[in-house]
Design a protein around this motif. Structure first.
Motif, PDB file in Angstrom:
ATOM      1  N   GLU A  33       0.827  -1.205   0.000  1.00 16.62           N
ATOM      2  CA  GLU A  33       0.000   0.000   0.000  1.00 16.62           C
ATOM      3  C   GLU A  33       0.861   1.255   0.000  1.00 16.62           C
ATOM      4  OE1 GLU A  33      -3.156   2.196   3.005  1.00 16.62           O
ATOM      5  OE2 GLU A  33      -3.161   0.000   2.890  1.00 16.62           O
ATOM      6  N   ARG A  34       1.923   1.248   0.795  1.00 22.27           N
ATOM      7  CA  ARG A  34       2.775   2.436   0.894  1.00 22.27           C
ATOM      8  C   ARG A  34       3.521   2.707  -0.413  1.00 22.27           C
ATOM      9  NH1 ARG A  34       4.858   0.993   5.240  1.00 22.27           N
ATOM     10  NH2 ARG A  34       7.056   0.558   4.836  1.00 22.27           N
ATOM     11  N   VAL A  35       4.004   1.647  -1.035  1.00 24.03           N
ATOM     12  CA  VAL A  35       4.784   1.828  -2.261  1.00 24.03           C
ATOM     13  C   VAL A  35       3.886   2.154  -3.447  1.00 24.03           C
ATOM     14  CG1 VAL A  35       6.332   0.677  -3.901  1.00 24.03           C
ATOM     15  CG2 VAL A  35       6.657   0.352  -1.445  1.00 24.03           C
ATOM     16  N   SER A  36       2.758   1.459  -3.564  1.00 30.44           N
ATOM     17  CA  SER A  36       1.872   1.652  -4.720  1.00 30.44           C
ATOM     18  C   SER A  36       0.958   2.856  -4.571  1.00 30.44           C
ATOM     19  CB  SER A  36       1.019   0.401  -4.928  1.00 30.44           C
ATOM     20  OG  SER A  36       0.068   0.252  -3.880  1.00 30.44           O
ATOM     21  N   GLY A  37       0.682   3.260  -3.329  1.00 29.48           N
ATOM     22  CA  GLY A  37      -0.269   4.338  -3.101  1.00 29.48           C
ATOM     23  C   GLY A  37      -1.708   3.905  -3.252  1.00 29.48           C
ATOM     24  N   GLU A  38      -1.951   2.591  -3.289  1.00 28.68           N
ATOM     25  CA  GLU A  38      -3.298   2.061  -3.486  1.00 28.68           C
ATOM     26  C   GLU A  38      -3.630   1.054  -2.393  1.00 28.68           C
ATOM     27  OE1 GLU A  38      -3.966   2.014  -8.260  1.00 28.68           O
ATOM     28  OE2 GLU A  38      -2.673   0.441  -7.438  1.00 28.68           O
ATOM     29  N   ARG A  39      -4.883   1.000  -2.024  1.00 28.60           N
ATOM     30  CA  ARG A  39      -5.359  -0.003  -1.082  1.00 28.60           C
ATOM     31  C   ARG A  39      -6.050  -1.135  -1.825  1.00 28.60           C
ATOM     32  NH1 ARG A  39      -8.125   3.124   4.084  1.00 28.60           N
ATOM     33  NH2 ARG A  39      -6.230   4.233   4.781  1.00 28.60           N
TER      34      ARG A  39
ATOM     35  N   LEU B 211      14.588  -7.770 -11.877  1.00 29.47           N
ATOM     36  CA  LEU B 211      14.428  -6.812 -10.782  1.00 29.47           C
ATOM     37  C   LEU B 211      14.658  -7.476  -9.429  1.00 29.47           C
ATOM     38  CD1 LEU B 211      11.331  -4.824 -12.082  1.00 29.47           C
ATOM     39  CD2 LEU B 211      13.569  -3.825 -11.547  1.00 29.47           C
ATOM     40  N   LEU B 212      14.167  -8.700  -9.276  1.00 29.47           N
ATOM     41  CA  LEU B 212      14.380  -9.408  -8.010  1.00 29.47           C
ATOM     42  C   LEU B 212      15.868  -9.700  -7.792  1.00 29.47           C
ATOM     43  CD1 LEU B 212      11.334 -11.863  -8.038  1.00 29.47           C
ATOM     44  CD2 LEU B 212      11.711  -9.944  -6.483  1.00 29.47           C
ATOM     45  N   ASP B 213      16.577 -10.006  -8.854  1.00 36.39           N
ATOM     46  CA  ASP B 213      18.019 -10.218  -8.727  1.00 36.39           C
ATOM     47  C   ASP B 213      18.722  -8.926  -8.311  1.00 36.39           C
ATOM     48  OD1 ASP B 213      20.468 -11.825  -9.123  1.00 36.39           O
ATOM     49  OD2 ASP B 213      20.838 -10.386 -10.729  1.00 36.39           O
TER      50      ASP B 213
ATOM     51  N   ASP C  27      14.622   1.228  -2.852  1.00 39.11           N
ATOM     52  CA  ASP C  27      13.227   1.664  -2.892  1.00 39.11           C
ATOM     53  C   ASP C  27      12.768   1.916  -4.323  1.00 39.11           C
ATOM     54  OD1 ASP C  27      13.138   1.455  -0.183  1.00 39.11           O
ATOM     55  OD2 ASP C  27      13.130   3.602   0.234  1.00 39.11           O
ATOM     56  N   SER C  28      13.650   2.456  -5.155  1.00 38.36           N
ATOM     57  CA  SER C  28      13.296   2.706  -6.552  1.00 38.36           C
ATOM     58  C   SER C  28      13.048   1.398  -7.292  1.00 38.36           C
ATOM     59  CB  SER C  28      14.414   3.502  -7.238  1.00 38.36           C
ATOM     60  OG  SER C  28      14.592   4.751  -6.603  1.00 38.36           O
ATOM     61  N   LEU C  29      13.880   0.389  -7.016  1.00 36.07           N
ATOM     62  CA  LEU C  29      13.686  -0.917  -7.641  1.00 36.07           C
ATOM     63  C   LEU C  29      12.390  -1.576  -7.165  1.00 36.07           C
ATOM     64  CD1 LEU C  29      17.332  -2.310  -7.407  1.00 36.07           C
ATOM     65  CD2 LEU C  29      16.083  -1.803  -9.518  1.00 36.07           C
ATOM     66  N   LEU C  30      12.081  -1.419  -5.868  1.00 38.29           N
ATOM     67  CA  LEU C  30      10.849  -1.995  -5.344  1.00 38.29           C
ATOM     68  C   LEU C  30       9.633  -1.341  -5.997  1.00 38.29           C
ATOM     69  CD1 LEU C  30       9.616  -3.996  -3.354  1.00 38.29           C
ATOM     70  CD2 LEU C  30       9.684  -2.186  -1.613  1.00 38.29           C
TER      71      LEU C  30
ATOM     72  N   LEU D 142       6.781  -3.433  -8.246  1.00 37.00           N
ATOM     73  CA  LEU D 142       5.328  -3.451  -8.038  1.00 37.00           C
ATOM     74  C   LEU D 142       4.593  -2.911  -9.263  1.00 37.00           C
ATOM     75  CD1 LEU D 142       4.790  -2.546  -4.284  1.00 37.00           C
ATOM     76  CD2 LEU D 142       4.608  -4.749  -5.419  1.00 37.00           C
ATOM     77  N   ALA D 143       5.214  -2.011  -9.999  1.00 37.95           N
ATOM     78  CA  ALA D 143       4.599  -1.531 -11.232  1.00 37.95           C
ATOM     79  C   ALA D 143       4.424  -2.674 -12.235  1.00 37.95           C
ATOM     80  CB  ALA D 143       5.452  -0.416 -11.840  1.00 37.95           C
ATOM     81  N   GLU D 144       5.367  -3.636 -12.232  1.00 37.59           N
ATOM     82  CA  GLU D 144       5.241  -4.785 -13.126  1.00 37.59           C
ATOM     83  C   GLU D 144       4.060  -5.666 -12.739  1.00 37.59           C
ATOM     84  OE1 GLU D 144       6.745  -5.331 -15.836  1.00 37.59           O
ATOM     85  OE2 GLU D 144       8.529  -4.073 -15.771  1.00 37.59           O
TER      86      GLU D 144
END
Length: 283
Positions: A102-108, A129-131, A143-146, A150-152
């Motif tokens: 929720e914090r990273v995406s800004g959505e609930r 990205l996980l690597d 944080d930028s990679l995370l 989540l955008a993916e």
């Protein structure tokens, strides 16, 4: 602990964990022979299959995750896992607390309707990205990679969690009771009384709702709590007693069956790995 293996029976089986930030756990593994017993991460389990095919039981159905597919698991869902191909399967996962999503995406209300996403280009990007997250030691970059990760997954996520079924509402107090009494020897009569049903009627209804018996649910909750305590650095013997297991050897067997590593190895991985992002990222 004589007689308790410190690694998988098959030499090619390997699993590794990292906890680079609060509410974030990274995992990578190559599993050939091991079969994971029902367990929970109580977090979103998101990842990608790099090679081989995984078969897992999730929400009452069997699923196959082939190479270059996404794994999309919701919090609190018990699941299993085993190889469907002779050479096993290799995969990467991230386990994210709902509050972090929720914090990273800004959505609930993120929720995934399908357990497997057949989206090869996206799965390859997720794996990359996980690597990078596994090796990243700069908090801002982490944080930028995370955020990019989540955008993916956003394409596959719903933003409104479905209303709980009647059975889930009825048995929620039972699950809460299990969580509150992990260190006790519980009885079927005791749990049925919480649900207001006769014992075996309760067992049948509970199994139909969660695709697991109350005992399987209890063990999954015990081992998840053990995982949290081990990550905080608590001694394994103390953890075993706190979650109602007979002794440290019992903890080791049960933990390895569900998470693929022994408690000692897991604790070393998540507490000793370099993680400058911890406590500084996810601001």
């Amino acid at each position: 602990m004589e007689g308790v293996p410190q690694q998988f029976d098959h030499p090619e089986d390997e699993a590794q964990f990292r906890r680079p930030a609060a509410g974030v756990e990274l995992y990578r593994a190559h599993i050939v022979r091991h079969a994971f017993e029902p367990h929970t991460h109580e977090a979103f389990g998101l990842g990608a299959i790099e090679s081989g095919v995984e078969r897992f039981r999730y929400r009452g159905a069997d699923h196959l995750a082939p190479p270059d597919s996404l794994v999309l698991m919701n919090p609190d869902e018990l699941h299993t896992g085993r190889a469907e191909t002779d050479g096993g399967w290799r995969y990467r996962m991230i386990y994210l607390d709902p509050a972090v999503v929720e914090r990273v995406s800004g959505e609930r209300g993120w929720w995934f309707g399908q357990a497997v996403g057949h989206d090869a280009p996206r799965a390859r990007r997720v794996g990359a990205l996980l690597d990078r997250l596994w090796h990243e030691d700069e908090p801002l970059a982490f944080d930028s990679l995370l955020f990019a990760l989540l955008a993916e997954f956003r394409t596959h996520a719903r933003t409104a969690k479905p209303a709980p079924a009647e059975g889930a509402l009825r048995f929620a107090p039972v699950v809460d009771y299990l969580r509150a009494n992990l260190d006790r020897r519980l009885t079927l009569d005791e749990l049925a009384a919480v649900a207001g049903l006769s014992p075996f009627h309760f067992l049948r209804r509970f199994k139909a709702q969660y695709h697991a018996t109350p005992q399987q649910m209890l063990m999954a909750l015990r081992l998840f709590e053990a995982k949290q305590r081990l990550a905080r650095g608590e001694p394994a013997a103390q953890v075993a007693a706190a979650v109602g297991l007979a002794d440290q050897a019992h903890l080791t067997r049960a933990f390895a069956n569900r998470y693929g590593v022994t408690p000692a190895r897991y604790q070393r991985q998540v507490t000793n790995a370099p993680s400058p992002a911890r406590g500084r990222g996810l601001g």
